[in-house]
Design a protein around this motif. Structure first.
Motif, mmCIF file in Angstrom:
data_model
loop_
_atom_site.group_PDB
_atom_site.id
_atom_site.type_symbol
_atom_site.label_atom_id
_atom_site.label_comp_id
_atom_site.label_asym_id
_atom_site.label_seq_id
_atom_site.Cartn_x
_atom_site.Cartn_y
_atom_site.Cartn_z
ATOM 1 N N LEU A 386 1.044 -1.140 -0.090
ATOM 2 C CA LEU A 386 0.074 0.030 0.088
ATOM 3 C C LEU A 386 0.924 1.327 -0.197
ATOM 4 O O LEU A 386 0.272 2.272 0.200
ATOM 5 C CB LEU A 386 -0.997 -0.137 1.291
ATOM 6 C CG LEU A 386 -2.124 -1.087 1.142
ATOM 7 C CD1 LEU A 386 -2.771 -1.047 2.399
ATOM 8 C CD2 LEU A 386 -2.998 -0.928 -0.010
ATOM 9 N N ASP A 387 2.001 0.866 -0.277
ATOM 10 C CA ASP A 387 2.865 2.307 -0.278
ATOM 11 C C ASP A 387 2.865 3.323 -1.673
ATOM 12 O O ASP A 387 3.420 4.234 -1.957
ATOM 13 C CB ASP A 387 4.287 1.892 -0.217
ATOM 14 C CG ASP A 387 5.081 1.003 -1.001
ATOM 15 O OD1 ASP A 387 4.306 0.496 -2.173
ATOM 16 O OD2 ASP A 387 6.381 0.721 -1.022
ATOM 17 N N GLY A 388 1.969 2.572 -2.689
ATOM 18 C CA GLY A 388 1.738 3.280 -4.012
ATOM 19 C C GLY A 388 2.941 3.012 -4.751
ATOM 20 O O GLY A 388 3.195 3.710 -5.845
ATOM 21 N N GLY A 389 4.003 2.060 -4.564
ATOM 22 C CA GLY A 389 5.238 2.071 -5.343
ATOM 23 C C GLY A 389 4.888 1.484 -6.695
ATOM 24 O O GLY A 389 5.102 2.021 -7.814
ATOM 25 N N THR A 390 4.198 0.347 -6.770
ATOM 26 C CA THR A 390 3.940 -0.235 -8.005
ATOM 27 C C THR A 390 2.926 0.738 -8.943
ATOM 28 O O THR A 390 2.827 0.828 -10.161
ATOM 29 C CB THR A 390 3.194 -1.653 -7.864
ATOM 30 O OG1 THR A 390 3.846 -2.463 -7.202
ATOM 31 C CG2 THR A 390 2.593 -2.195 -9.130
ATOM 32 N N MET A 391 1.913 1.280 -8.290
ATOM 33 C CA MET A 391 1.310 2.272 -8.975
ATOM 34 C C MET A 391 1.960 3.518 -9.559
ATOM 35 O O MET A 391 1.734 3.702 -10.904
ATOM 36 C CB MET A 391 0.226 2.985 -7.783
ATOM 37 C CG MET A 391 -0.793 3.978 -8.656
ATOM 38 S SD MET A 391 -1.745 4.887 -7.594
ATOM 39 C CE MET A 391 -0.129 6.003 -6.505
ATOM 40 N N LEU A 392 3.123 3.999 -8.965
ATOM 41 C CA LEU A 392 3.808 4.915 -9.316
ATOM 42 C C LEU A 392 4.655 4.454 -10.584
ATOM 43 O O LEU A 392 4.943 5.165 -11.743
ATOM 44 C CB LEU A 392 4.771 5.563 -8.335
ATOM 45 C CG LEU A 392 3.852 6.337 -7.365
ATOM 46 C CD1 LEU A 392 5.033 6.850 -6.147
ATOM 47 C CD2 LEU A 392 3.738 7.692 -7.991
ATOM 48 N N VAL A 393 5.211 3.193 -10.497
ATOM 49 C CA VAL A 393 5.919 2.659 -11.589
ATOM 50 C C VAL A 393 5.171 2.467 -12.901
ATOM 51 O O VAL A 393 5.519 2.797 -13.977
ATOM 52 C CB VAL A 393 6.493 1.171 -11.231
ATOM 53 C CG1 VAL A 393 7.070 0.301 -12.476
ATOM 54 C CG2 VAL A 393 7.423 1.365 -10.219
ATOM 55 N N LEU A 394 3.891 2.113 -12.722
ATOM 56 C CA LEU A 394 2.771 2.002 -13.893
ATOM 57 C C LEU A 394 2.783 3.132 -14.350
ATOM 58 O O LEU A 394 2.535 3.428 -15.829
ATOM 59 C CB LEU A 394 1.696 1.334 -13.612
ATOM 60 C CG LEU A 394 1.978 -0.276 -13.107
ATOM 61 C CD1 LEU A 394 0.693 -0.806 -12.376
ATOM 62 C CD2 LEU A 394 2.611 -1.145 -13.977
ATOM 63 N N ALA A 395 2.412 4.140 -13.573
ATOM 64 C CA ALA A 395 1.990 5.550 -14.063
ATOM 65 C C ALA A 395 3.179 6.148 -14.983
ATOM 66 O O ALA A 395 3.185 6.704 -16.037
ATOM 67 C CB ALA A 395 1.894 6.406 -12.992
ATOM 68 N N GLU A 396 4.435 5.854 -14.512
ATOM 69 C CA GLU A 396 5.716 6.453 -15.004
ATOM 70 C C GLU A 396 5.917 5.845 -16.442
ATOM 71 O O GLU A 396 6.479 6.285 -17.223
ATOM 72 C CB GLU A 396 6.990 6.032 -13.935
ATOM 73 C CG GLU A 396 8.288 6.504 -14.761
ATOM 74 C CD GLU A 396 8.500 7.902 -14.838
ATOM 75 O OE1 GLU A 396 9.415 8.500 -15.501
ATOM 76 O OE2 GLU A 396 7.745 8.694 -14.110
ATOM 77 N N TRP A 397 5.653 4.406 -16.430
ATOM 78 C CA TRP A 397 5.707 3.702 -17.711
ATOM 79 C C TRP A 397 4.839 4.385 -18.717
ATOM 80 O O TRP A 397 5.150 4.698 -19.908
ATOM 81 C CB TRP A 397 5.341 2.179 -17.465
ATOM 82 C CG TRP A 397 5.172 1.642 -18.695
ATOM 83 C CD1 TRP A 397 5.897 0.957 -19.587
ATOM 84 C CD2 TRP A 397 3.704 1.345 -19.413
ATOM 85 N NE1 TRP A 397 5.372 0.325 -20.697
ATOM 86 C CE2 TRP A 397 3.980 0.473 -20.626
ATOM 87 C CE3 TRP A 397 2.479 1.666 -18.951
ATOM 88 C CZ2 TRP A 397 3.032 0.086 -21.718
ATOM 89 C CZ3 TRP A 397 1.640 1.329 -20.134
ATOM 90 C CH2 TRP A 397 1.753 0.595 -20.971
ATOM 91 N N ALA A 398 3.591 4.756 -18.362
ATOM 92 C CA ALA A 398 2.654 5.148 -19.284
ATOM 93 C C ALA A 398 3.170 6.667 -19.771
ATOM 94 O O ALA A 398 2.932 6.891 -20.792
ATOM 95 C CB ALA A 398 1.040 5.231 -18.794
#
Length: 477
Positions: A386-398
């Motif tokens: 729940l630290d948002g790490g994966t979400m930020l990685v996916l957003a950075e990819w996009a």
């Protein structure tokens, strides 16, 4: 006496802290030779490091790998990920990861697939690209983290303790055993995650030797054999490179050009092909649920994936944003899933509707059904971090894809398969978009033009008709 350049020593120690797989075992002879040639590490410590090299070379490979996992992957006290010691599982960790990855990229370095920026071997390689004085100062500022690791390894009787001892001595510090509470974050002088990020940012702008070409020359102990965590010349998995580096542009190109060509050549096919005349039952409920849910999901994904973290970080942290996205996306996803299930059942279960359905009509519903299943299944997976790490990685990819920046495929190479499948299926929907009834979605966006179009002049049959009706003399007809 002028201190010697620690660059080679840092790269040696970074390699020794890597997982002892066949690649590392193949480098041990060169590591031993490099150790003998490096005078920046004190002689006594070099002897301990040579003993570690000998243990890795002569021991059973499976035993070495199991010992490495027991040492570094079971418990926070000996974790090689520095943010584990700074803030544990804090929500600040995800944004910090993105910041560090960008710092490396600005220095001409790229992380290997699945590598996290705060992984100590990667940090050491970054430090090895800096001028000697800056590298030593940097190590000195994280010395308390290194000493906590050294102490924990020493208490466990691990042979890897000598690597941390050597790091401290390269920084001009003394390795001293100190009691460290197990699995407790160590914040102290750095002021938390933000302080550690600030150190990286300061060092990256200090005129270092971090050009990618320079790093590639020094990253190898043998020609043609990569040993670093950075991927300036790393051979990406071909499937990852295609799916997350090339496939997005194929899908976007077909989506945009195909839609334009279809509108130009086949305007009469630009419609939703509603089956309401064949059977109205279930259509109203299923269609409304599906459209409300999907439109909400599209807007949320569009804004969430393409909005830079720096724009919303002053108002909401990445962890909170992830929780909100999971809750709102979960509700919208359930609505859309129920809706598309009703529509799919109706189209396949009614003989008249099925007989009049095109292959593309059924394929679209099946793809949306599978995509919604994957999206809903990703919520429990996201709840594990729940630290948002994966979400930020996916957003950075996009964001890298739409801004034509490199390194996008490497970013997502290490994320879970369910997220990868969700991305690929989502891109595939854009790929088939121009060839199916989905093209009518453009018309929906086109209705925005109604807000700025000129007023319509409407003539009424009752215009200028007197109150008494047309039968009265003088009345207009």
């Amino acid at each position: 006496m002028t201190p010697r350049d620690p660059a080679l020593g840092l790269r040696i120690l970074a390699r020794l802290l890597a997982y002892p797989d066949a690649g590392l075992r193949g480098d041990l002879a060169d590591l031993r030779a490099a150790l003998a040639a490096d005078e920046a590490i004190p002689a006594a410590r070099r002897a301990e490091l040579e003993a570690l090299v000998a243990t890795l070379a002569n021991g059973d490979p499976l035993d070495s790998e199991a010992e490495y996992v027991r040492t570094f992957d079971q418990g926070r006290a000996t974790s090689l990920h520095l943010f584990e010691h700074v803030h544990g599982d804090s929500r600040e960790r995800g944004p910090a990861m993105i910041d560090l990855a960008r710092t490396y990229e600005q220095a001409g370095l790229r992380l290997a697939p699945g590598e996290l920026p705060d992984y100590l071997p990667a940090v050491l390689e970054f430090a090895s690209t800096q001028p000697p004085r800056e590298a030593r100062a940097f190590l000195g500022e994280i010395a308390h983290l290194l000493n906590a690791l050294f102490s924990a390894l020493l208490q466990r009787g691990s042979a890897y303790a000598c690597v941390l001892g050597a790091l401290l001595e390269l920084a001009g510090e003394t390795a001293q055993a100190a009691p460290v509470a197990p699995d407790e974050p160590v914040e102290r002088e750095l002021g938390g995650t933000a302080g550690l990020r600030r150190l990286f940012l300061q060092r990256s702008g200090a005129g270092g030797r971090g050009a990618a070409g320079s790093l590639r020359r020094h990253r190898r102990f043998r020609p043609g054999k990569t040993w670093s965590g950075f991927s300036g010349s790393h051979s990406m998995n071909a499937l990852d490179t295609f799916l997350f580096g090339l496939y997005p542009y194929i899908c976007l190109s077909v989506f945009l050009l195909g839609s334009l060509i279809r509108f130009d050549r086949d305007q009469y096919t630009w419609k939703s092909d509603s089956s309401q005349l064949l059977r109205a039952g279930q259509l109203k409920l299923g269609s409304n649920l599906f459209h409300v849910g999907v439109l909400f999901l599209f807007g949320g994904h569009f804004a969430g994936m393409l909005t830079p973290h720096s724009l919303y970080s002053p108002f909401i942290d990445a962890g909170t944003k992830q929780v909100l996205a999971m809750a709102a996306g979960g509700i919208a996803g359930l609505l859309a899933f129920v809706g598309v299930t009703i529509l799919l059942f109706r189209r396949l279960g009614d003989p008249r509707i099925r007989a009049n359905s095109k292959t593309g009509d059924i394929a679209v519903l099946v793809l949306f059904w599978l995509q919604l299943v994957l999206g809903l299944a990703s919520i429990p997976a996201s709840a594990q971090h729940l630290d948002g790490g994966t979400m930020l990685v996916l957003a950075e990819w996009a964001q890298r894809i739409v801004t034509f920046r490199g390194g996008a495929a490497e970013l997502v190479a290490g994320v879970g398969w369910i997220f990868k499948a969700h991305l690929v299926l989502g891109m595939s929907i854009f790929l088939i978009f121009p060839f199916t009834r989905l093209a009518h979605v453009w018309s929906g966006f086109g209705t925005v033009a109604y807000l700025v179009r000129p007023y319509q002049v409407v003539r009424s049959r009752r215009l200028n008709v007197p109150a008494g009706g047309p039968g009265r003399p003088g009345a207009s007809v």
